[in-house]
Motif scaffolding. Sequence first.
Motif, PDB file in Angstrom:
ATOM      1  N   ALA A   1       0.807  -1.210   0.000  1.00  0.00           N
ATOM      2  CA  ALA A   1       0.000   0.000   0.000  1.00  0.00           C
ATOM      3  C   ALA A   1       0.847   1.271   0.000  1.00  0.00           C
ATOM      4  CB  ALA A   1      -0.926   0.004   1.220  1.00  0.00           C
ATOM      5  N   ASP A   2       2.122   1.165   0.400  1.00  0.00           N
ATOM      6  CA  ASP A   2       2.996   2.344   0.435  1.00  0.00           C
ATOM      7  C   ASP A   2       3.577   2.679  -0.935  1.00  0.00           C
ATOM      8  OD1 ASP A   2       2.601   2.508   3.170  1.00  0.00           O
ATOM      9  OD2 ASP A   2       4.305   1.178   3.606  1.00  0.00           O
ATOM     10  N   GLY A   3       3.341   1.809  -1.909  1.00  0.00           N
ATOM     11  CA  GLY A   3       3.955   2.026  -3.220  1.00  0.00           C
ATOM     12  C   GLY A   3       3.435   3.262  -3.941  1.00  0.00           C
ATOM     13  N   GLU A   4       2.133   3.581  -3.764  1.00  0.00           N
ATOM     14  CA  GLU A   4       1.565   4.719  -4.485  1.00  0.00           C
ATOM     15  C   GLU A   4       2.224   6.030  -4.070  1.00  0.00           C
ATOM     16  OE1 GLU A   4      -2.812   6.730  -5.417  1.00  0.00           O
ATOM     17  OE2 GLU A   4      -2.659   4.733  -4.506  1.00  0.00           O
ATOM     18  N   ALA A   5       2.561   6.166  -2.790  1.00  0.00           N
ATOM     19  CA  ALA A   5       3.223   7.390  -2.329  1.00  0.00           C
ATOM     20  C   ALA A   5       4.604   7.524  -2.964  1.00  0.00           C
ATOM     21  CB  ALA A   5       3.339   7.381  -0.807  1.00  0.00           C
ATOM     22  N   VAL A   6       5.308   6.404  -3.129  1.00  0.00           N
ATOM     23  CA  VAL A   6       6.623   6.439  -3.781  1.00  0.00           C
ATOM     24  C   VAL A   6       6.474   6.816  -5.252  1.00  0.00           C
ATOM     25  CG1 VAL A   6       8.705   5.104  -4.333  1.00  0.00           C
ATOM     26  CG2 VAL A   6       7.482   4.690  -2.176  1.00  0.00           C
ATOM     27  N   ALA A   7       5.464   6.247  -5.912  1.00  0.00           N
ATOM     28  CA  ALA A   7       5.220   6.570  -7.322  1.00  0.00           C
ATOM     29  C   ALA A   7       4.909   8.054  -7.487  1.00  0.00           C
ATOM     30  CB  ALA A   7       4.075   5.714  -7.862  1.00  0.00           C
ATOM     31  N   ASP A   8       4.102   8.611  -6.572  1.00  0.00           N
ATOM     32  CA  ASP A   8       3.783  10.034  -6.636  1.00  0.00           C
ATOM     33  C   ASP A   8       5.043  10.889  -6.533  1.00  0.00           C
ATOM     34  OD1 ASP A   8       1.108   9.505  -6.896  1.00  0.00           O
ATOM     35  OD2 ASP A   8       0.622   9.834  -4.779  1.00  0.00           O
ATOM     36  N   ARG A   9       5.966  10.483  -5.680  1.00  0.00           N
ATOM     37  CA  ARG A   9       7.200  11.265  -5.527  1.00  0.00           C
ATOM     38  C   ARG A   9       8.111  11.125  -6.737  1.00  0.00           C
ATOM     39  NH1 ARG A   9       7.009   9.107  -0.197  1.00  0.00           N
ATOM     40  NH2 ARG A   9       8.728   7.659  -0.658  1.00  0.00           N
ATOM     41  N   LEU A  10       8.248   9.906  -7.260  1.00  0.00           N
ATOM     42  CA  LEU A  10       9.138   9.702  -8.404  1.00  0.00           C
ATOM     43  C   LEU A  10       8.690  10.510  -9.620  1.00  0.00           C
ATOM     44  CD1 LEU A  10       9.877   5.854  -8.264  1.00  0.00           C
ATOM     45  CD2 LEU A  10      11.422   7.726  -7.673  1.00  0.00           C
ATOM     46  N   ALA A  11       7.390  10.634  -9.820  1.00  0.00           N
ATOM     47  CA  ALA A  11       6.867  11.394 -10.959  1.00  0.00           C
ATOM     48  C   ALA A  11       6.582  12.848 -10.581  1.00  0.00           C
ATOM     49  CB  ALA A  11       5.597  10.739 -11.484  1.00  0.00           C
ATOM     50  N   ARG A  12       6.921  13.222  -9.370  1.00  0.00           N
ATOM     51  CA  ARG A  12       6.680  14.547  -8.782  1.00  0.00           C
ATOM     52  C   ARG A  12       5.220  14.989  -8.896  1.00  0.00           C
ATOM     53  NH1 ARG A  12       8.161  20.780  -9.201  1.00  0.00           N
ATOM     54  NH2 ARG A  12       7.928  21.123  -6.995  1.00  0.00           N
ATOM     55  N   PHE A  13       4.357  14.116  -8.432  1.00  0.00           N
ATOM     56  CA  PHE A  13       2.989  14.509  -8.156  1.00  0.00           C
ATOM     57  C   PHE A  13       2.851  14.829  -6.666  1.00  0.00           C
ATOM     58  CE2 PHE A  13       2.295  12.825 -12.303  1.00  0.00           C
ATOM     59  CZ  PHE A  13       1.200  13.507 -12.782  1.00  0.00           C
ATOM     60  N   ALA A  14       3.944  14.628  -5.943  1.00  0.00           N
ATOM     61  CA  ALA A  14       4.050  15.018  -4.537  1.00  0.00           C
ATOM     62  C   ALA A  14       5.527  15.225  -4.245  1.00  0.00           C
ATOM     63  CB  ALA A  14       3.463  13.945  -3.619  1.00  0.00           C
ATOM     64  N   ASP A  15       5.827  16.159  -3.370  1.00  0.00           N
ATOM     65  CA  ASP A  15       7.210  16.420  -2.991  1.00  0.00           C
ATOM     66  C   ASP A  15       7.591  15.552  -1.805  1.00  0.00           C
ATOM     67  OD1 ASP A  15       8.004  18.240  -4.918  1.00  0.00           O
ATOM     68  OD2 ASP A  15       7.129  19.941  -3.845  1.00  0.00           O
ATOM     69  N   PRO A  16       8.868  15.192  -1.665  1.00  0.00           N
ATOM     70  CA  PRO A  16       9.305  14.355  -0.538  1.00  0.00           C
ATOM     71  C   PRO A  16       9.294  15.137   0.767  1.00  0.00           C
ATOM     72  CG  PRO A  16      11.193  15.043  -1.846  1.00  0.00           C
ATOM     73  CD  PRO A  16       9.967  15.491  -2.594  1.00  0.00           C
ATOM     74  N   ALA A  17       9.476  14.431   1.861  1.00  0.00           N
ATOM     75  CA  ALA A  17       9.520  15.071   3.173  1.00  0.00           C
ATOM     76  C   ALA A  17      10.744  15.976   3.262  1.00  0.00           C
ATOM     77  CB  ALA A  17       9.538  14.007   4.262  1.00  0.00           C
ATOM     78  N   GLU A  18      10.699  16.870   4.211  1.00  0.00           N
ATOM     79  CA  GLU A  18      11.814  17.805   4.383  1.00  0.00           C
ATOM     80  C   GLU A  18      13.102  17.040   4.679  1.00  0.00           C
ATOM     81  OE1 GLU A  18      12.935  21.772   7.057  1.00  0.00           O
ATOM     82  OE2 GLU A  18      11.001  20.744   7.289  1.00  0.00           O
ATOM     83  N   GLY A  19      14.161  17.416   4.003  1.00  0.00           N
ATOM     84  CA  GLY A  19      15.442  16.735   4.167  1.00  0.00           C
ATOM     85  C   GLY A  19      15.653  15.598   3.197  1.00  0.00           C
ATOM     86  N   GLU A  20      14.586  15.159   2.485  1.00  0.00           N
ATOM     87  CA  GLU A  20      14.694  14.093   1.492  1.00  0.00           C
ATOM     88  C   GLU A  20      14.662  14.706   0.094  1.00  0.00           C
ATOM     89  OE1 GLU A  20      15.325  11.154   2.471  1.00  0.00           O
ATOM     90  OE2 GLU A  20      14.715  11.218   4.578  1.00  0.00           O
ATOM     91  N   GLU A  21      14.994  13.894  -0.915  1.00  0.00           N
ATOM     92  CA  GLU A  21      14.997  14.405  -2.283  1.00  0.00           C
ATOM     93  C   GLU A  21      14.720  13.288  -3.272  1.00  0.00           C
ATOM     94  OE1 GLU A  21      18.828  16.061  -3.057  1.00  0.00           O
ATOM     95  OE2 GLU A  21      19.855  14.126  -3.094  1.00  0.00           O
ATOM     96  N   VAL A  22      14.218  13.691  -4.441  1.00  0.00           N
ATOM     97  CA  VAL A  22      14.010  12.785  -5.574  1.00  0.00           C
ATOM     98  C   VAL A  22      14.856  13.291  -6.722  1.00  0.00           C
ATOM     99  CG1 VAL A  22      12.352  11.921  -7.265  1.00  0.00           C
ATOM    100  CG2 VAL A  22      11.675  12.129  -4.869  1.00  0.00           C
ATOM    101  N   LEU A  23      15.653  12.411  -7.301  1.00  0.00           N
ATOM    102  CA  LEU A  23      16.522  12.775  -8.413  1.00  0.00           C
ATOM    103  C   LEU A  23      16.003  12.148  -9.697  1.00  0.00           C
ATOM    104  CD1 LEU A  23      20.059  12.258  -6.789  1.00  0.00           C
ATOM    105  CD2 LEU A  23      18.726  14.372  -6.969  1.00  0.00           C
TER     106      LEU A  23
END
Length: 544
Positions: free
Chosen positions: A370-392
Motif C-alpha cells: 500500500a505504500d507504493g503509491e506514495a513512492v510513485a507520486d514522488r518519483l513522478a513529482r505529483f508530490a514532494d518528498p519530506a523535508e530533508g529528502e529528495e528525488v533525483l
Amino acid sequence: MLSATYPFPPLRLPARPSASRFLLAVFRARLGSVLGAAAIGVFWALPGALLPLVVGQGIGAISAHDGAAVWRWALAAAALGVVQTLTGTWLHFLNYGLWLHGAGSTQRAVSEHTTRVGAGLREKTTTGNLVAISTTDINHIGNTVEMTGRAFGSLLAFVVVAIWLVSTSPLLGVVALVGVPVAVLGIGPLLAPLQKRKASQREKRGDVNALGADIVSGLRILRGIGGERRFFARFRETSQRVRRSGIEVGQAEAWLAAAEIALPGLVTVVITWLGARLAVAGSIDVGQLVAFYGVSAFLIWPVTAATEAVGSITSGLVASRKVVALLAIRPKLADPETPARLPEGPLELADSESGVRVAPGRLTVVDFGADGEAVADRLARFADPAEGEEVLVGGIRADQVALAELRRRVVYAHNQDIWFSGVLREQLAPARAGDVSTTEALYAADAEDIVEALPQGVDEVIGERGREVSGGQRQRLNLARALATDADVLVLDEPTSAVDAHTEARITERVAALRRGKTTVVFSQSPLWTHVADEVFTAKGVTV
C-alpha cells in the motif's frame, strides 16, 4: 464553450488581483476596441438626442410657412436616421466582439489556471463553482465589457441635450441637469440589496451545480444502494433554494426597473409642464415646445443606459470576485525560478526517502504494498518528498526541473486514470508522437480484442469515464494510452490489477519487450511482473 482558437489577448493581471482590477485588465486587453465602441456609441446616441431638436425646428418652419426650411429639416431628420442605423449596426458588431472578448478571455484565463493548478484544485474548490464560472460568470463579465459603447454614447448625448436646454431656457436646462442626476442617484440605494442578493444566488447556484455533478458521477453507486430518492430530495431542496434566491433577485430587479422609469419620468413631467407654461407665456414657440417634450422623453434613455451599466458592473464585480478567488489558488507543486534541463536519453530515478533507485533503460518492479503509491507520486513529482529528502531524475533534483518538461519525459499512469468523452483513436494518440504506434501499444496492452469488439473500432466514441467498457478493459486501454506516449520514463501503478492471470502474463512479456532500453517502473505485487523485471525493490531489499 468558446473556441480556443479565437485570438483573445492575454490578460495582464497583478499577483493578487481584486475584482475591480480584474475587470480593468479585461478592458485594457482590448482598449482599442473599447475606445472604438465608445466613439461609435457617441455617433449612435447623438442622432436620438438631436432628432427632437430637428423635429422642433421643422414644426417651427411649418408654423412660419417656410417650405424650403421644412424640406431642409426633413432631410436633416432623415440623415440622422441613416446615421443612427449605420452606427447602430457597427456598434452592435463591436459590442458582440467585446462580449466575446470579456467572456472568452476570462474563460481562457480560468482554463489555463486550472490546468496549471492540476489535481490540487479539487481540494480548494468544487465542481459546481467551476461550472458556474464557466457558464454564468463569464456571461456577466462579457456583459460588463459589452455595455461600454452604449453607456458612453448615452452620457455624451445627455450632455448635448442639457447644453441645448440651458441655451434655450436656463430654467429647463437646470431642471434637466439637476433632475436627471438626482433620478440616477435615487436608484443607487436599490443597487446594494441587488448585489447582495446576486452574490447569494451565485453561491446557491454553485451548490446545486456541485450536487448535480456529484449525483451524475455516482449514479451507478446510487442505484446500487437504492439512494436515488434520497439524493433526488436533496437536489430538489437545493434547487428550491436557488429558485427562492432567484425570486429575491427578480424582486430587486423589478424595483430597479420601476425606479428607472418612474424617477426620470417625473423629471420629464416637470420639464414638459414648465415648457408648456413657457409656451403659453410666449417665451418659447410651438416648435421649441415639441422639441422640449421630445428631449424630455429622450432623457429616459440615458438614465436607462446608466442603470444598465451600473447593473452590469454590479453583476460583473460579483462574477469577478469568484474568478479572482479561483485564480488565487496556487498549485501544490511550483515551477523553479531557474529550471534545469534533463539530460537526453534514458533517465535514472532515485528516491532517498524510500531508498528506491531505478537504473536507466531497465524495467524495475517496486513491491511496497500500500505504500507504493506514495513512492510513485514522488518519483513522478505529483508530490514532494519530506523535508530533508529528495528525488533525483537523471541526477537532477525533481523540484529543479520545469513541470512541463518533467511531465513530458516522465509519464505516470495510474490504474484509475480517468477517460474523457471522445473518439478512442484521439484519446490513445499522444500529444507528441514517438516511436510507438497506437497499434503496437494496443498489442502490448493486450487490448486489440477490445477495439475489435467496438462497432467503429478505434473510431468509436467512448463516453465519459469509459463507461462502455468493463473495469479490466478500461485498465488495459489505460496501459495502451501510457505505452503510446513512448516516454523516456514510464511509471505504472498496478497496471494489471483488474485482469486475469493469463492476460497479465501476456501483457508483462509484451510490455517488457516494447520498453526494452527505456526506463520503466512498475509498482505491483504480482509475481508475473517480478518475473520479467530487471530489478525488484521490496520492503526487504533489492533483487536483481
